[in-house]
Design a protein around this motif. Structure first.
Motif, PDB file in Angstrom:
ATOM      1  N   ARG A  37       4.320  10.930 -14.457  1.00  0.00           N
ATOM      2  CA  ARG A  37       4.627   9.754 -12.910  1.00  0.00           C
ATOM      3  C   ARG A  37       6.413  10.360 -12.427  1.00  0.00           C
ATOM      4  O   ARG A  37       7.502  10.856 -12.007  1.00  0.00           O
ATOM      5  CB  ARG A  37       5.101   8.698 -13.448  1.00  0.00           C
ATOM      6  N   TRP A  38       7.051  10.836 -14.469  1.00  0.00           N
ATOM      7  CA  TRP A  38       8.525  11.327 -14.539  1.00  0.00           C
ATOM      8  C   TRP A  38       8.948  12.390 -13.187  1.00  0.00           C
ATOM      9  O   TRP A  38       9.797  12.436 -12.838  1.00  0.00           O
ATOM     10  CB  TRP A  38       9.235  10.803 -15.164  1.00  0.00           C
ATOM     11  N   ALA A  39       8.389  13.310 -13.574  1.00  0.00           N
ATOM     12  CA  ALA A  39       8.049  14.915 -13.269  1.00  0.00           C
ATOM     13  C   ALA A  39       7.648  15.125 -11.887  1.00  0.00           C
ATOM     14  O   ALA A  39       7.997  16.128 -10.951  1.00  0.00           O
ATOM     15  CB  ALA A  39       7.073  16.157 -14.049  1.00  0.00           C
ATOM     16  N   GLU A  40       6.776  13.291 -10.896  1.00  0.00           N
ATOM     17  CA  GLU A  40       6.878  13.415  -9.845  1.00  0.00           C
ATOM     18  C   GLU A  40       8.045  13.178  -8.444  1.00  0.00           C
ATOM     19  O   GLU A  40       8.636  13.971  -7.901  1.00  0.00           O
ATOM     20  CB  GLU A  40       5.832  12.872  -9.237  1.00  0.00           C
ATOM     21  N   ARG A  41       8.658  13.085  -9.325  1.00  0.00           N
ATOM     22  CA  ARG A  41      10.460  12.720  -8.496  1.00  0.00           C
ATOM     23  C   ARG A  41      10.924  14.107  -8.625  1.00  0.00           C
ATOM     24  O   ARG A  41      12.055  14.466  -7.803  1.00  0.00           O
ATOM     25  CB  ARG A  41      11.730  11.881  -9.323  1.00  0.00           C
ATOM     26  N   ILE A  42      10.279  14.957  -9.367  1.00  0.00           N
ATOM     27  CA  ILE A  42      11.812  16.179  -9.732  1.00  0.00           C
ATOM     28  C   ILE A  42      10.994  17.364  -8.785  1.00  0.00           C
ATOM     29  O   ILE A  42       9.714  18.006  -9.038  1.00  0.00           O
ATOM     30  CB  ILE A  42      11.936  17.015 -11.302  1.00  0.00           C
ATOM     31  N   SER A  43      11.683  18.095  -8.253  1.00  0.00           N
ATOM     32  CA  SER A  43      11.745  19.723  -7.520  1.00  0.00           C
ATOM     33  C   SER A  43      12.572  20.718  -7.950  1.00  0.00           C
ATOM     34  O   SER A  43      14.178  20.077  -7.902  1.00  0.00           O
ATOM     35  CB  SER A  43      10.883  19.601  -6.383  1.00  0.00           C
ATOM     36  N   GLY A  44      12.719  21.594  -8.580  1.00  0.00           N
ATOM     37  CA  GLY A  44      13.642  22.832  -9.443  1.00  0.00           C
ATOM     38  C   GLY A  44      13.964  22.810 -10.743  1.00  0.00           C
ATOM     39  O   GLY A  44      12.293  22.769 -11.565  1.00  0.00           O
TER      40      GLY A  44
END
Length: 199
Positions: A37-44
């Motif tokens: 879930r944490w990773a879903e917030r991240i692009s880059g």
């Protein structure tokens, strides 16, 4: 303890540690969901800081993240490169991650800060903040307890931290705490996690 002492302690048992804990399917299901879930917030670009056997790096790489695993135990990095050849790994200290200021969008520090002497932890948190772009995300996992209280971890001395104290240190390092969690599983030390964002 110094990086060298911790590295030597893990190097001596790297194969054993990897066999017991070096796969995501051996991790708690709630941890898998939390990290995903944490990773879903991240692009880059993302660094798995203190990646150990590399299983979380590979887990997030398979989900499309531009992620690199770093660890100061060469034996872990060598094994991770063999086991997960499609993911990226390198040897690095958490005190100097070797990336430009503000060049990352995420840092995962999942149980990788637990062996830092209490006076060293703020130094490393500041280094993590340095590497992150504005509004870059951090996820920290650790053992919850009386702040800076040492205990005999299976590998080498580790430290408990309270949610309040860890949150305070993150804020001092330049982070905004987004959410916290705690869990007590039978037969295990209390677990805590904090998601934060660079202000």
């Amino acid at each position: 303890m110094t990086d060298a002492q911790v590295s030597q302690a893990y190097a001596a048992r790297a194969a054993e540690y990897t066999a017991v804990l070096g796969a995501v399917d051996k991790m708690h299901e709630l941890d898998r969901h939390r990290i995903e879930r944490w990773a879903e917030r991240i692009s880059g670009r993302v660094i798995d800081a203190g990646c150990g056997p590399g299983h979380w790096t590979n887990f997030l790489h398979q989900r499309g993240l531009d992620i690199e695993g770093v660890d100061f135990v060469p034996e872990f990095i060598e094994s991770a490169r063999t086991r997960f050849p499609d993911a990226s790994f390198r040897v690095s200290s958490l005190r100097a991650l070797g990336v430009p200021d503000g060049s990352l969008n995420g840092v995962l520090a999942w149980y990788s800060l637990i062996h830092l002497d209490p006076e060293e932890l703020p130094v490393v948190l500041s280094e993590l903040a340095r590497t992150l772009a504005s509004q870059g995300h951090l996820l920290v996992g650790f053992f919850e307890g009386a702040s800076a209280e040492p205990f005999e971890h299976a590998i080498t001395t580790a430290y408990y931290w309270s949610l309040d104290q860890m949150s305070h240190m993150l804020q001092t390092a330049g982070f905004e705490v987004l959410d916290v969690e705690r869990r007590q599983d039978p037969g295990n030390r209390p677990h805590a996690a904090i998601a934060a964002m660079v202000r």
